[in-house]
Design a protein around this motif. Sequence first.
Motif, PDB file in Angstrom:
ATOM      1  N   VAL A 125      -6.910   2.680   8.112  1.00  0.00           N
ATOM      2  CA  VAL A 125      -8.236   2.039   8.117  1.00  0.00           C
ATOM      3  C   VAL A 125      -8.508   1.364   6.777  1.00  0.00           C
ATOM      4  O   VAL A 125      -9.036   0.241   6.724  1.00  0.00           O
ATOM      5  N   GLY A 126      -8.147   2.035   5.670  1.00  0.00           N
ATOM      6  CA  GLY A 126      -8.360   1.458   4.337  1.00  0.00           C
ATOM      7  C   GLY A 126      -7.606   0.156   4.148  1.00  0.00           C
ATOM      8  O   GLY A 126      -8.138  -0.806   3.577  1.00  0.00           O
ATOM      9  N   THR A 127      -6.359   0.114   4.659  1.00  0.00           N
ATOM     10  CA  THR A 127      -5.566  -1.118   4.546  1.00  0.00           C
ATOM     11  C   THR A 127      -6.194  -2.243   5.352  1.00  0.00           C
ATOM     12  O   THR A 127      -6.272  -3.392   4.903  1.00  0.00           O
TER      13      THR A 127
ATOM     14  N   GLN B  77      -7.267   4.032  15.091  1.00  0.00           N
ATOM     15  CA  GLN B  77      -6.360   2.927  14.728  1.00  0.00           C
ATOM     16  C   GLN B  77      -6.542   1.712  15.629  1.00  0.00           C
ATOM     17  O   GLN B  77      -6.672   0.579  15.157  1.00  0.00           O
TER      18      GLN B  77
ATOM     19  N   PHE C   9       0.095   4.600  -1.979  1.00  0.00           N
ATOM     20  CA  PHE C   9      -0.222   5.814  -1.224  1.00  0.00           C
ATOM     21  C   PHE C   9       0.918   6.127  -0.260  1.00  0.00           C
ATOM     22  O   PHE C   9       0.803   5.903   0.947  1.00  0.00           O
TER      23      PHE C   9
ATOM     24  N   CYS D 171     -10.003  -0.110  15.031  1.00  0.00           N
ATOM     25  CA  CYS D 171     -10.039  -0.880  13.781  1.00  0.00           C
ATOM     26  C   CYS D 171      -9.105  -2.089  13.850  1.00  0.00           C
ATOM     27  O   CYS D 171      -9.433  -3.175  13.358  1.00  0.00           O
TER      28      CYS D 171
ATOM     29  N   ALA E 279      -6.918   7.402   7.099  1.00  0.00           N
ATOM     30  CA  ALA E 279      -7.561   6.796   5.927  1.00  0.00           C
ATOM     31  C   ALA E 279      -6.752   5.622   5.404  1.00  0.00           C
ATOM     32  O   ALA E 279      -7.313   4.573   5.044  1.00  0.00           O
ATOM     33  N   VAL E 280      -5.422   5.770   5.339  1.00  0.00           N
ATOM     34  CA  VAL E 280      -4.574   4.685   4.843  1.00  0.00           C
ATOM     35  C   VAL E 280      -4.579   3.507   5.813  1.00  0.00           C
ATOM     36  O   VAL E 280      -4.692   2.338   5.397  1.00  0.00           O
TER      37      VAL E 280
ATOM     38  N   VAL F 244       0.839  -1.203   0.000  1.00  0.00           N
ATOM     39  CA  VAL F 244       0.000   0.000   0.000  1.00  0.00           C
ATOM     40  C   VAL F 244       0.872   1.250   0.000  1.00  0.00           C
ATOM     41  O   VAL F 244       0.520   2.279  -0.600  1.00  0.00           O
TER      42      VAL F 244
ATOM     43  N   PHE G 231      -9.366  -2.526   6.145  1.00  0.00           N
ATOM     44  CA  PHE G 231     -10.581  -2.930   5.438  1.00  0.00           C
ATOM     45  C   PHE G 231     -10.241  -3.832   4.258  1.00  0.00           C
ATOM     46  O   PHE G 231     -10.951  -4.813   3.985  1.00  0.00           O
ATOM     47  N   PHE G 232      -9.165  -3.507   3.542  1.00  0.00           N
ATOM     48  CA  PHE G 232      -8.750  -4.322   2.398  1.00  0.00           C
ATOM     49  C   PHE G 232      -8.379  -5.736   2.856  1.00  0.00           C
ATOM     50  O   PHE G 232      -8.749  -6.727   2.214  1.00  0.00           O
TER      51      PHE G 232
END
Length: 405
Positions: free
Chosen positions: A218-220, A375, A100, A378, A215-216, A96, A222-223
Amino acid sequence: MKHFIRVWNQTSLIKRIAIGVVLGLIVGLLAPKLSVVGLLGDMFVGGLKAVAPLLVFVLVANALSQHEEGQRTNMSTVIGLYLVGTFTAALVAVLVNYIFPLELTLSKSTASDLSAPQGVAEVFQTLLLKIVDNPIHAISTANYIGVLAWAVVFGLAMRNVSETTKELLQTMAEVTSQVVRWIINLAPFGILGLVFKTISENGIKVLTDYGLLIAVLVGTMFFVALVVNPLIAFVMMRKNPYPLVLRCLKESGVTAFFTRSSAANIPVNMKLCEDLGLNKDTYSVSIPLGATINMAGAAVTINVLTMAAVNTLDIPVDFPTAFLLSIVAAISACGASGVAGGSLLLIPVACSLFGISNDLAMQVVGVGFIVGVIQDSCETALNSSTDVLFTAVAEKSAWRKKKVS
């Protein structure tokens, strides 16, 4: 009032938690000086922290004492999935970074009074010493590595005791689980207090100042939860994994998000395993074990923040080094519960691979504490829901193999 209480008790825990979140947000914005509300959150977290180590001990010891020779379990598969899942999450976090790339504004560390391990060797030394910690001290200080180790020892030693003694241990496990369920039923009030405290002390800006980093992270996660883990599950089960994945996230991940404790979420996970019809001989051990060593979320946190520090200092990173970082992060994450400060204080271990000084690394840890509001929640949700997912995947893959044969 009786009607209200009856309706409240009949409402699902997830909906009650959502109500607590909304009320905490409103009160935090409108009456930030109403500190008594924050006390609800402190009491809730204190109750969970107090009973969770004892819960892990009695559940593991009881499960092992009840095990009889010849009983089939899928523990080797479950442990393998835990390790593969944690390493894969660490590797995804590195990849990631290439998509990003993040940079940090490093200043005076907000965690300068904390001491971090100086290398992987120190992490292993700490873990080994935690394993042989006094069992009473391990329970009182929430040393989960020590609690787990002594639970295994006592559980194995009690296999040959009388049935009456085994029944007493089983009763202790059931009573402790019930106490935790009572505490978790109070989660809406505790979460109201936690949300109020976060908003009243930091304001909404705590979520916007570090928005891209959050965002990075949490997004990671979630991925990993919605793509990587389902892919692993599909390879093992050869069927659509999403009904199982989504159910684990809904029934385990949501409560773990707010309790911020994989150990405290054990009763929720055990009930979910029971509802899924899984083998009790497996999940009674794999769920407490997963709360200690299944740390995909921690691996993501370590690597995202480490790579952000590397980018900030303009240090070039080739893929072999990034791969090595993923291995170190996965191993370190498995021992996060045995190191003061959890996953964040393992960041200096990963930073040391790139020659980053401990002072700079601790500044990164400070940034981690700032975004820890989101963080940590999550991270725990990913870790805890994956405990059930991989336990179920291991058993369902065994069912598939039996049908094929």
